[in-house]
Write a protein that holds these residues in place. Structure first.
Motif, PDB file in Angstrom:
ATOM      1  N   GLY A   1       0.834  -1.466   0.002  1.00  0.00           N
ATOM      2  CA  GLY A   1      -0.008  -0.004   0.030  1.00  0.00           C
ATOM      3  C   GLY A   1       0.903   1.248   0.081  1.00  0.00           C
ATOM      4  N   SER A   2       1.791   1.243   0.932  1.00  0.00           N
ATOM      5  CA  SER A   2       2.460   2.663   1.141  1.00  0.00           C
ATOM      6  C   SER A   2       4.153   2.538   0.860  1.00  0.00           C
ATOM      7  CB  SER A   2       2.195   3.195   2.479  1.00  0.00           C
ATOM      8  OG  SER A   2       2.688   2.293   3.605  1.00  0.00           O
ATOM      9  N   LEU A   3       4.677   1.620   0.005  1.00  0.00           N
ATOM     10  CA  LEU A   3       6.030   1.583  -0.163  1.00  0.00           C
ATOM     11  C   LEU A   3       6.096   1.291  -1.584  1.00  0.00           C
ATOM     12  CD1 LEU A   3       6.864  -0.936   2.724  1.00  0.00           C
ATOM     13  CD2 LEU A   3       7.212   1.416   2.923  1.00  0.00           C
ATOM     14  N   SER A   4       7.508   1.826  -1.972  1.00  0.00           N
ATOM     15  CA  SER A   4       7.832   1.718  -3.384  1.00  0.00           C
ATOM     16  C   SER A   4       8.969   0.844  -3.404  1.00  0.00           C
ATOM     17  CB  SER A   4       7.745   2.787  -4.525  1.00  0.00           C
ATOM     18  OG  SER A   4       8.796   3.556  -3.894  1.00  0.00           O
ATOM     19  N   MET A   5       9.158   0.032  -4.275  1.00  0.00           N
ATOM     20  CA  MET A   5      10.744  -0.504  -4.510  1.00  0.00           C
ATOM     21  C   MET A   5      11.549   0.009  -5.572  1.00  0.00           C
ATOM     22  SD  MET A   5      11.292  -2.679  -2.028  1.00  0.00           S
ATOM     23  CE  MET A   5      12.512  -3.900  -2.538  1.00  0.00           C
ATOM     24  N   THR A   6      10.902   1.052  -6.267  1.00  0.00           N
ATOM     25  CA  THR A   6      11.535   1.697  -7.498  1.00  0.00           C
ATOM     26  C   THR A   6      12.874   1.993  -7.137  1.00  0.00           C
ATOM     27  OG1 THR A   6       9.485   2.848  -7.709  1.00  0.00           O
ATOM     28  CG2 THR A   6      11.061   3.665  -9.037  1.00  0.00           C
ATOM     29  N   SER A   7      13.791   1.544  -8.084  1.00  0.00           N
ATOM     30  CA  SER A   7      15.056   1.636  -8.262  1.00  0.00           C
ATOM     31  C   SER A   7      15.636   2.101  -9.629  1.00  0.00           C
ATOM     32  CB  SER A   7      15.714   0.306  -7.979  1.00  0.00           C
ATOM     33  OG  SER A   7      15.279  -0.319  -6.920  1.00  0.00           O
ATOM     34  N   LEU A   8      16.735   2.684  -9.809  1.00  0.00           N
ATOM     35  CA  LEU A   8      17.337   3.338 -11.198  1.00  0.00           C
ATOM     36  C   LEU A   8      18.694   3.019 -11.267  1.00  0.00           C
ATOM     37  CD1 LEU A   8      18.527   6.389 -10.354  1.00  0.00           C
ATOM     38  CD2 LEU A   8      16.100   6.829 -10.044  1.00  0.00           C
TER      39      LEU A   8
END
Length: 275
Positions: A265-272
């Protein structure tokens, strides 16, 4: 920085090809020992990067008064969490430190005062992800702390002062989470793939758009952005490592997103990756 200091850096760390920069959404400490799509993403991105001479990591979990850099020969593995299985506490990541790189980092960040730290080590924001990139722990690692008295703009500018390290075989990693609201985690739906509240979906789309467009001013002024962004970044600790990574981007470089999913719900694992 004085020219003779730059000369000393060049002597100690010969020029190499330009290393990429990473920002890694590290998520739960359990990612250190679990097998999931996110750790597979970390391993996959490591295969696209030349073997570094050393790593400089900016972790969300070293949030300090003033700026510090680890300068010991052998940093300890810090288990800075509670309530997890013993197997996680048993993990050791015995990477060496690099006191010479710590000193060079201190020099590059002048006139900002930087303390050479002999007490910290590697917190889980660093070792829980780096262990998937380099499981043999054969790359020296130092950590740079995040000074909580500095603004996002100041952190962005500090990162720019470190740009020369990319040309010395140093892999710079920011480790945090762009969307990180622990108070609003939906534990009942934590098992669902790519699940986020409406505001988290909006925040991810907004922030990703700014990143990919190279429009960093709103990201530096995140506290003035939409309600969704405010909910995504209730505190700056997990967000500022992203600012360090973006500050290191050079002209003409592209950004690739990976592990770009929401969680609980309230976390992202987005990496770059910047290269």
């Amino acid at each position: 920085m004085k020219l003779n200091d730059l000369g000393k850096i060049s002597e100690s760390f010969p020029l190499t090809g330009r290393m990429p920069v990473l920002f890694l959404g590290h998520g739960s400490p359990m990612n250190a020992i679990e097998e999931n799509e996110f750790v597979k993403g970390f391993r996959a991105i490591a295969k696209t990067i030349p073997i570094p001479n050393a790593i400089l990591c900016v972790s969300a979990h070293w949030f300090t008064k003033g700026t510090k850099v680890t300068a010991m020969e052998t940093p300890k593995t810090i288990h800075d969490f509670g309530g997890f299985p013993q197997a996680l506490f048993d993990v050791q990541y015995p990477a060496k430190g690099n006191p010479a790189l710590a000193q060079k980092t201190k020099t590059l960040l002048s006139p900002t005062l930087v303390e050479l730290d002999e007490k910290w080590g590697l917190d889980h924001g660093a070792w829980s992800v780096i262990k998937h990139l380099y499981p043999e722990a054969n790359i020296p690692v130092i950590q740079l702390s995040i000074d909580y008295d500095k603004s996002p703009q100041q952190h962005f500018e500090l990162a720019q002062q470190l740009a020369i390290l990319r040309h010395k075989g140093i892999l710079i990693i920011g480790s945090g989470n762009i969307i990180h609201n622990l108070r609003m985690i939906d534990f009942a739906n934590a098992h669902k793939g790519n699940y986020g509240y409406d505001w988290a979906i909006e925040a991810r789309e907004t922030i990703n758009s700014y990143i990919l467009d190279g429009n960093y001013r709103p990201l530096l002024d995140y506290h003035r952005q939409s309600r969704a962004v405010q909910l995504a970044i209730p505190t700056p600790d997990h967000y500022l490592p992203l600012i360090y990574s973006l500050g290191l981007q050079e002209k003409g470089e592209d950004i690739k997103l990976f592990n770009d999913k929401l969680l609980a719900g309230s976390l992202s694992m987005t990496s770059l990756k910047i290269s």
